[in-house]
Write a protein that holds these residues in place. Sequence first.
Motif, short mmCIF file in Angstrom:
data_model
loop_
_atom_site.label_atom_id
_atom_site.label_comp_id
_atom_site.label_asym_id
_atom_site.label_seq_id
_atom_site.Cartn_x
_atom_site.Cartn_y
_atom_site.Cartn_z
N HIS A 23 -3.36 3.52 -7.71
CA HIS A 23 -3.78 2.18 -7.29
C HIS A 23 -2.87 1.10 -7.88
N TYR A 24 -2.23 1.42 -9.01
CA TYR A 24 -1.36 0.44 -9.67
C TYR A 24 0.07 0.95 -9.70
N THR A 26 2.83 -0.07 -8.23
CA THR A 26 3.87 -1.08 -8.44
C THR A 26 3.96 -1.49 -9.91
N ILE A 27 2.81 -1.64 -10.55
CA ILE A 27 2.80 -2.05 -11.96
C ILE A 27 3.44 -0.96 -12.82
N ILE A 81 -4.02 -3.40 -16.28
CA ILE A 81 -2.62 -3.77 -16.07
C ILE A 81 -1.82 -3.49 -17.34
N LEU B 130 12.12 -3.42 -6.69
CA LEU B 130 10.87 -3.62 -7.44
C LEU B 130 10.32 -5.03 -7.25
N LEU B 133 8.81 -5.12 -3.84
CA LEU B 133 7.52 -4.40 -3.81
C LEU B 133 6.42 -5.22 -4.46
N PHE B 134 6.76 -5.86 -5.56
CA PHE B 134 5.76 -6.64 -6.29
C PHE B 134 5.30 -7.84 -5.46
N ARG B 137 2.87 -7.03 -2.74
CA ARG B 137 1.50 -6.73 -3.12
C ARG B 137 0.78 -7.87 -3.85
N TYR B 138 1.52 -8.72 -4.51
CA TYR B 138 0.89 -9.78 -5.31
C TYR B 138 1.41 -11.16 -4.88
N LYS B 149 -3.85 -9.91 -6.18
CA LYS B 149 -3.44 -9.00 -5.09
C LYS B 149 -3.61 -9.72 -3.76
#
Lengths: 153, 150
Positions: A23-24, A26-27, A81, B130, B133-134, B137-138, B149
């Motif tokens: 679910h995370y 990307t993080i 996070i 990256l 992608l970030f 999503r955010y 999100k």
Amino acid sequence: MPDLCTHVCVAWLLTRILRRIEHYTTIFLIGNALPDILSRPIYMFKSDLYWFAIPIHTPAVMFLVSLLISFLFDCKERKQIFLILFSGTMCHQFMDLFQKHVGSSPYFLLFPLSWKGISLGLFWPEASLFFLPILVLLVLSTLLFKRRFSVMK
Amino acid sequence: MLPVVFSNSYRTSKIFILLSVIFMLCICGYLNNPEIRYEECLSNPEYFDGTIIEIKRESKVGEVKNHYFQVIQGREKLIIFGETNCLVPGDDIRVTARFHKDGKLELLDYYIPKLRKFKIYVSFLATCLLIFLFLLRYRFDWENKIFVKK
């Protein structure tokens, strides 16, 4: 260290295996890239700042950086996070351990308690580039498989 | 129950404290690092005789002669005595050398990272991916000053 693409590809494949962090994703990927993104540009542009930047690439400072970045997110998911981001940075540090170096290792895992460089010395930093095409293929395969699976559903 | 450290109370202060501690640790690294530089060895040659020094930071091969070669690190130019086969001027190089009290540097080991530039380009691509992608999503909530999100 392995190139960032290798770090990101390995991290991506890990998120497919460890479903809990999917679910995370990307993080976790960002966490994997963070040590290099924050430290390398500093001394690439100004080599005198090498020793200013090196502490950033340590678990202690990455712990603080992960905590700092978590404050840029909603408090409800802040702890999650932080944990995912810090896990990503530790995954990066783990992969860096396998590298060979001329002289001492530049990875000071015990900073600020010690300046002892730690490394397993198995492959030169640029060796990861030879494995990169295989990793990219694996990542693309998982993406393709996921897409076909969801279409079939 | 949210641990106090992750709560919104004193968020700005927490951010400021974390930034300060990170900065202080970096300053600590800058001031108290274990590197022994050639200039330091020259200031006390007897004491540093036999010391191994490492030349790894953005260093390139300069002139190459039969029994010695030059390593350029920023504005510094160091002469290192040893085998010079396979050394090409302009190549990135990582060197360990032994300092002798007469000021000479004796080559112990070296490594030429031939694919370093390519590795940097690949890493730059990964960074851009990256960021993309970030941002996919955010988004940044300017009112609360946090990423949320989409």
